[in-house]
Design an enzyme around this catalytic site. Structure first.
Site, PDB file in Angstrom:
ATOM      1  N   TYR A 162      -9.827  16.682  -6.449  1.00 50.05           N
ATOM      2  CA  TYR A 162      -8.279  15.392  -7.175  1.00 50.05           C
ATOM      3  C   TYR A 162      -8.007  17.193  -8.447  1.00 50.05           C
ATOM      4  O   TYR A 162      -6.563  16.132  -8.801  1.00 50.05           O
ATOM      5  CB  TYR A 162      -9.739  14.711  -8.330  1.00 50.05           C
ATOM      6  N   GLY A 163      -8.571  17.588  -8.736  1.00 51.64           N
ATOM      7  CA  GLY A 163      -7.684  18.956  -9.603  1.00 51.64           C
ATOM      8  C   GLY A 163      -6.368  19.589  -8.681  1.00 51.64           C
ATOM      9  O   GLY A 163      -5.511  19.491  -9.042  1.00 51.64           O
ATOM     10  N   ALA A 164      -6.938  19.407  -7.251  1.00 56.99           N
ATOM     11  CA  ALA A 164      -5.799  20.197  -6.411  1.00 56.99           C
ATOM     12  C   ALA A 164      -4.470  19.045  -6.407  1.00 56.99           C
ATOM     13  O   ALA A 164      -3.612  19.115  -6.130  1.00 56.99           O
ATOM     14  CB  ALA A 164      -6.715  20.152  -5.070  1.00 56.99           C
ATOM     15  N   LYS A 205      -3.999  16.329  -8.092  1.00 55.44           N
ATOM     16  CA  LYS A 205      -3.059  16.547  -9.264  1.00 55.44           C
ATOM     17  C   LYS A 205      -2.153  17.729  -9.462  1.00 55.44           C
ATOM     18  O   LYS A 205      -0.831  17.980 -10.100  1.00 55.44           O
ATOM     19  CB  LYS A 205      -3.810  16.691 -10.865  1.00 55.44           C
ATOM     20  N   ASP A 225       0.899  -1.253  -0.010  1.00 55.42           N
ATOM     21  CA  ASP A 225      -0.234   0.144  -0.258  1.00 55.42           C
ATOM     22  C   ASP A 225       0.945   1.065  -0.283  1.00 55.42           C
ATOM     23  O   ASP A 225       1.486   1.632   0.954  1.00 55.42           O
ATOM     24  CB  ASP A 225      -1.088   0.008   1.600  1.00 55.42           C
TER      25      ASP A 225
END
Length: 257
Positions: free
Chosen positions: A140-142, A144, A50
């Site tokens: 999600y954008g943050a 990436k 993990d």
């Protein structure tokens, strides 16, 4: 480096994109050690670990040394889509930990052994959503966007060292479980999504070219440049898409490799 010279450690190898990457790399002659949470996965070499735990990261570092990995591909990730109000706190933390913190920690731990090699490469799998902020993709954008910033800064920090730092930025990718998010991206931008096979092919090309970055989609490259230049002036262009997210909704079911 040529794929035939690559000994690739690939996180997230059990996911839809990860499996396609294993197939594309091995088809070009690369040796691949896949990493995932499950007991087995695609390819001949597999490590169950993990990436978000200290124990998992330690086992990956040991395996990379024993495998003599000269390419590390950070492909493990989890999605998040929907209004911020509908994203549970634990999901927010999971996305940021898996998509951003874990690859940063792993890179820090793996870098000393990679720096001892004649040449090595580290590839971060980002997203165009890290460059273009769209409604419904704030979390999600943050993650990436942070990954892009980390890769860019590390590339400049290492400078002329033999370790190349690279970023692959695909569009949303249809893997079956995230088609709703992919469709939302298509509606907001008018652009297409990628298939896992397209992303995998782009990865192989990026490794062999040793280029700093590769963004999939011609329209996305232009849009990202405009977004960087115009910023807030583009906000009104997403009004229709923003209204479609007005009602809080649960994020799409998650998946982690």
């Amino acid at each position: 480096m040529k794929a035939g010279q690559a000994r690739v450690l690939l996180t997230g190898a059990a996911g839809g994109i990860g499996r396609a990457m294993v197939e594309a790399l091995t088809a070009r002659g690369a040796q691949v050690l896949g990493v995932g949470r499950g007991a087995d996965g695609p390819g001949a070499a597999w490590l169950q670990a993990d990436v978000t735990t200290a124990e998992g990261q330690q086992s990956i570092v040991r395996a990379a040394a024993g495998w003599n990995a000269n390419v590390v591909v950070h492909a493990a990730g989890v999605p998040a889509f929907g209004p911020l109000a509908g994203v549970p706190a634990e999901r927010l933390q999971q996305v940021l930990t898996t998509n951003l913190l874990a690859p940063m920690q792993l890179t820090q731990a793996l870098l000393p052994q990679l720096q001892r090699l004649p040449r090595a490469q580290i590839v971060f799998v980002g997203s165009v959503l890290g460059r273009i902020g769209l409604p419904g993709f704030s979390v999600y954008g943050a993650s990436k966007a942070g990954l892009q910033g980390f890769a860019e800064a590390l590339r400049r920090e290492l400078g002329d060292e033999p370790v190349r730092v690279q970023l692959l930025a695909p569009r949303t990718t249809r893997t079956g479980f995230n088609d709703a998010a992919a469709q939302a991206y298509n509606d907001a931008t008018g652009a297409a999504s990628d298939t896992p096979e397209q992303v995998a092919a782009a990865l192989v090309e990026l490794i062999e070219s040793e280029a700093a970055e590769r963004t999939l989609g011609g329209a996305e490259r232009v849009f990202a440049r405009l977004n960087g230049l115009l910023g807030a002036r583009m906000d009104s262009g997403f009004a229709k898409h923003r209204r479609s997210l007005a009602a809080p909704a649960k994020p799409i079911p998650g998946h982690r490799s």
